[in-house]
Design an enzyme around this catalytic site. Structure first.
Site, mmCIF file in Angstrom:
data_model
loop_
_atom_site.group_PDB
_atom_site.id
_atom_site.type_symbol
_atom_site.label_atom_id
_atom_site.label_comp_id
_atom_site.label_asym_id
_atom_site.label_seq_id
_atom_site.Cartn_x
_atom_site.Cartn_y
_atom_site.Cartn_z
ATOM 1 N N ASP A 299 8.590 -4.530 -22.442
ATOM 2 C CA ASP A 299 7.530 -5.106 -21.608
ATOM 3 C C ASP A 299 7.684 -6.615 -21.463
ATOM 4 O O ASP A 299 7.434 -7.176 -20.405
ATOM 5 C CB ASP A 299 6.145 -4.767 -22.177
ATOM 6 N N ARG B 151 6.350 -12.452 -27.055
ATOM 7 C CA ARG B 151 5.286 -12.356 -28.062
ATOM 8 C C ARG B 151 5.606 -11.272 -29.087
ATOM 9 O O ARG B 151 6.638 -10.587 -28.988
ATOM 10 C CB ARG B 151 3.942 -12.081 -27.371
ATOM 11 N N GLU C 246 5.498 -8.323 -29.585
ATOM 12 C CA GLU C 246 5.381 -7.008 -28.975
ATOM 13 C C GLU C 246 6.795 -6.515 -28.625
ATOM 14 O O GLU C 246 7.413 -5.852 -29.415
ATOM 15 C CB GLU C 246 4.453 -7.058 -27.750
ATOM 16 N N ASP D 33 5.812 0.628 -18.021
ATOM 17 C CA ASP D 33 6.512 -0.517 -17.427
ATOM 18 C C ASP D 33 7.889 -0.088 -16.917
ATOM 19 O O ASP D 33 8.319 -0.477 -15.830
ATOM 20 C CB ASP D 33 6.680 -1.649 -18.449
ATOM 21 N N TRP E 97 2.373 6.417 -17.745
ATOM 22 C CA TRP E 97 3.276 6.041 -18.834
ATOM 23 C C TRP E 97 4.176 7.243 -19.158
ATOM 24 O O TRP E 97 5.390 7.174 -18.975
ATOM 25 C CB TRP E 97 2.474 5.565 -20.054
ATOM 26 N N GLU F 44 2.853 -11.196 -16.268
ATOM 27 C CA GLU F 44 2.150 -9.963 -16.608
ATOM 28 C C GLU F 44 0.855 -9.813 -15.796
ATOM 29 O O GLU F 44 0.461 -8.721 -15.442
ATOM 30 C CB GLU F 44 1.819 -9.981 -18.104
ATOM 31 N N HIS G 138 7.200 -10.493 -17.536
ATOM 32 C CA HIS G 138 6.877 -9.069 -17.574
ATOM 33 C C HIS G 138 7.334 -8.480 -16.245
ATOM 34 O O HIS G 138 6.839 -8.889 -15.205
ATOM 35 C CB HIS G 138 5.347 -8.950 -17.636
HETATM 36 C C1 BGC Z 1 2.080 -4.258 -22.594
HETATM 37 C C2 BGC Z 1 2.182 -3.547 -21.289
HETATM 38 C C3 BGC Z 1 1.910 -2.107 -21.568
HETATM 39 C C4 BGC Z 1 0.471 -2.070 -21.961
HETATM 40 C C5 BGC Z 1 -0.176 -0.762 -22.065
HETATM 41 C C6 BGC Z 1 0.663 -4.169 -23.049
HETATM 42 O O1 BGC Z 1 0.434 -4.827 -24.217
HETATM 43 O O2 BGC Z 1 2.561 -5.540 -22.548
HETATM 44 O O3 BGC Z 1 3.145 -3.929 -20.462
HETATM 45 O O4 BGC Z 1 2.305 -1.199 -20.611
HETATM 46 O O5 BGC Z 1 0.226 -2.856 -23.101
HETATM 47 O O6 BGC Z 1 -1.221 -0.854 -21.262
#
Ligand code: BGC
Length: 741
Positions: free
Chosen positions: A353, A357, A359, A366, A422, A624, A643
């Site tokens: 994504d 950060r 994550e 995505d 998703w 994002e 993003h």
């Molecule tokens: C991510 C997104 C992801 C989403 C789920 C976020 O924290 O960065 O890109 O699809 O969470 O809704």
């Protein structure tokens, strides 16, 4: 001749290597403390006495490894063996190391935690897949006299520590150049539960573009800040001349705030800092080995940066460029550039994504949103083949597909694992890949997984109404589209894609069964989500976009729906209001229903929310959120500035502005149907299909459109000019003219 023989010999041994790895033993450090931060170096010395014909190394690890032979790096891959669902699949790599061997050899492998045991995931958990580092390898030498010798990982190895004192993806790396590998101890041989050892099929992550500083300044705390001019994923390489023991810190950030301050609030728990301790009083070149950062700016202490002593180095999968796009509007060209930079930054062995950060996960939503655009820009066939193998093997027995792959959190509750937009990556990406590459066996590989996903939805949809929890039209500005509405649209779309795949694979019974199912899904949708006048019960752009894109409506209602959509766009000041799920299809729906002019109006819009608003704010990647820099006061949101999801519009640039699409999967038959408009005077795109390069290049002079196309050998093309005239052409260069209004 000798060379050819060696190649044959080496490749003959390739398949044998998975077996030869089974001769090897997993080894781990024997230290007893549970200091997860300790980065081990595994070491083995050996001599070679006979004349060598060749040598190969097959290797994998728990963690991410960097291997050297006699001090020289083996291969150029970063973060190998790559990220898979380690509980089930672990990749190994093979290297031809002939040129690195000498009479006396020292093979060293440093292993950091990476995704396997490094601090990773929202919770920064360590040891997620297992406790600490482990190594498995087989080095085989082929001698001139026809004999072979192998060295495998086993109890004869030793393990110590080296200059890498700490490393994880979010925190960064600590590198003490004073430390020579040492403090050797015996390794421990260990058994692990068996997993599939598979050979890597995708291109590795390697170093790519390099950026010299564009600007260097001192901030209010007198620390130096470097602007590299491009947001990217990778690291900073520095060349320093200091004193032994000096400490240098390099922090990373994507943005400066409106006061020019280094902005790290959006990194969440990622400290994104590399620390070096110098070894000598001479010049040293330093860079991290086991981490990466998402950044445009670096703030440094302990050394004075200059244009010739630091460099930003981009890391991403080594995938070939497939497409190029350019046109007469510089803002759109910057948008195209930003799309490719968010692609680069987020193709880090899995489609992620964001790169900055704490994550950086393989969010399935995505990936499916951006897959088509990625495929126009890069040859992603192997990249996604590898990731889809993870999708398949992460799928629950009930067919559920996790919201992220690899499924980091091993969520057991399948409803938490799966949601609309998703989980549909399991149907959408295989179909996109088939559309672009025409690889029927690859589609066949995914077929059961595609069916299982639709089966999962069906089993969880009483009355054939899917009402799962989910993220919905993530980050859509304005009114929310009901989750159940979105669920039902994706239920239908995934079912349609199974029907498509069933027809390609000649699964007649399935085609019939899923066609019936689709009719019922759409009936339920009309009954539940659309009123008698054809109004969607969620009055949003995304609601109409999804209904029209996925053919949810009979013709009469579709004609009403497109008018509703048009009105919603106008009511919003000719601006979009779509989130992750609606955005990819918005312009497609408008052009499909003859509203290309409005599609261009949206594309050219510069006020927020729009694709060009970030460009007016000097963005070099896709954000994002549409309003990551708030238009009202220019303050920054704590969001990702890299993003790729909204970059999904790239598909419309190639497929509609330049008009290159596959008429048959894999571009055996090509359609070129450019749609001039939006004030553009010319546009040019190329795409390298598996048959060769396709080009579409048009220009407008007054009311005359001239189109030049290049069609590769062994293909045919249908050219549709803006005046709707059609031409069937074969390979070669062709020029067409049309009158346009
Ligand atoms: C991510 C997104 C992801 C989403 C789920 C976020 O924290 O960065 O890109 O699809 O969470 O809704």
């Amino acid at each position: 001749m000798r060379k050819i023989f060696l190649l044959v010999l080496l490749s003959g041994t390739l398949s044998a290597h998975a077996q030869s790895l089974s001769d090897a033993k997993w080894v781990t450090p024997s230290w007893k403390d549970t200091n997860a931060a300790r980065i081990p170096v595994f070491d083995k010395s050996f001599s070679v006495e006979k004349k060598i014909r060749g040598a190969t190394l097959a290797i994998t690890a728990h963690g991410i490894y960097e291997a050297t032979l006699n001090g020289r790096r083996i291969g150029n891959a970063y973060f190998a063996p790559g990220w898979t669902n380690y509980d089930k699949r672990l990749q190994y790599q093979q290297y031809d190391i002939t040129k690195l061997l000498s009479a006396k050899n020292d093979l060293r492998i440093t292993i950091a935690g990476g995704w396997y045991w490094g601090a990773f995931g929202h919770d920064l958990m360590v040891n997620r897949y297992g406790d600490g580092a482990a190594l498995l390898l087989n080095l085989t030498i082929f001698f001139e006299d026809g004999t072979t010798q192998q060295f495998v990982s086993d109890e004869s190895w030793r393990c110590g520590t080296g200059p890498v004192r700490y490393a994880d993806f979010y925190t960064g790396e600590v590198f003490d150049a004073r430390v020579q590998p040492g403090s050797w101890q015996k390794v421990q041989v260990k058994n692990f539960p068996p997993v599939d050892l598979v050979e890597t099929i995708n291109e590795p992550v390697t170093q790519h573009e390099k950026f010299v500083p564009r600007n260097i300044f001192q901030d209010s705390t007198h620390r130096y800040v470097i602007d590299f001019g491009q947001n990217l994923a990778g690291f900073v390489r520095i060349k320093v001349h200091g004193n032994k023991g000096d400490t240098i810190r390099v922090e990373h950030a994507e943005m400066l705030d409106k006061h020019g301050h280094f902005f790290t609030a959006n990194l969440r728990d990622a400290r994104a800092t590399d620390i070096y301790i110098l070894n000598s009083d001479g010049t040293e070149t330093l860079e991290p080995h086991f981490t990466y950062h998402g950044f445009r700016y670096a703030r440094v202490t302990g050394f004075v940066p200059a244009k010739n002593n630091c460099l930003a180095v981009a890391l991403h999968n080594d995938i070939a460029t497939a497409g190029t796009f350019a046109c007469s509007n510089p803002l759109l060209n910057q948008l195209q550039r930003n799309i490719t930079w968010s692609l680069n930054s987020n193709f880090m062995d899995v489609p992620t994504d964001c790169p900055q950060r704490s994550e950086r996960l393989g969010w399935t939503g995505d990936a499916q949103v951006f897959g088509q655009t990625a495929a126009y820009n890069r040859n992603v066939q192997k990249f996604f083949a590898k990731w889809l193998a993870d999708v398949r093997t992460e799928q629950g027995v009930d067919g559920s597909v996790p919201v992220m792959v690899p499924d980091l959190y091993h969520r057991s509750d399948s409803l938490k694992r799966s949601c609309a937009g998703w989980g549909d990556a399991a149907t959408i990406i295989p179909w996109t890949m088939f559309r672009m590459y025409g690889d029927t066996p690859a589609l066949a590989k995914q077929y059961e997984s595609m069916k299982a996903w639709v089966g999962y939805i069906e089993n969880n949809s009483p009355g054939l109404l899917w009402t799962a929890r989910g993220y919905g039209d993530w980050y859509a500005p304005g009114d929310t589209t009901a989750l159940a509405y979105i669920d039902q649209c994706f239920f239908a779309y995934s079912t349609q894609l199974v029907i498509n795949a069933a027809s390609v694979l000649s699964k007649k019974e399935d085609s019939i069964r899923y066609a019936k199912l689709l009719t019922e899904i759409k009936k339920a949708f009309l009954k539940n989500d659309i009123d008698a006048d054809g109004n969607a019960l969620s009055n949003t752009q995304t609601a109409y976009v999804l209904a029209l894109q996925f053919d949810m409506l009979p013709d009469s209602l579709a004609q009403k729906a497109i008018v509703h959509l048009e009105n919603l766009v106008h009511q919003n000041g000719d601006r979009l209001s779509t989130g992750f799920l609606g955005t990819p299809y918005l312009l497609h729906v408008l052009s499909k229903y003859g509203r290309t002019k409005l599609a261009y109006t949206l594309l050219n819009q510069q006020t927020c929310p729009s694709w060009l608003y970030p460009i007016t704010r000097s963005a070099t990647t896709i954000w994002e959120r549409w309003d990551a820099i708030r238009p009202a006061d220019s303050s920054l949101q704590q969001t990702s500035f890299n993003h790729y999801a909204y970059g999904a519009v790239g598909d419309w640039l190639f497929g509609n502005i330049a008009g290159i699409t596959p008429l048959e999967p894999g571009f055996k038959k090509i359609k070129i149907a450019p749609q001039p408009g939006g004030g553009l005077t010319w546009a040019k795109a190329s795409y390298i299909s598996s048959f060769g390069k396709i080009t579409s290049w048009w220009n407008l002079k007054k009311n005359r459109c001239t189109l030049a196309v290049d069609i590769p050998a062994n293909t045919k093309a249908l050219v549709v000019m803006p005046d709707k005239k059609e031409f069937h052409v074969g390979p070669g260069h062709h020029v067409f003219r049309a009158h346009v209004e």
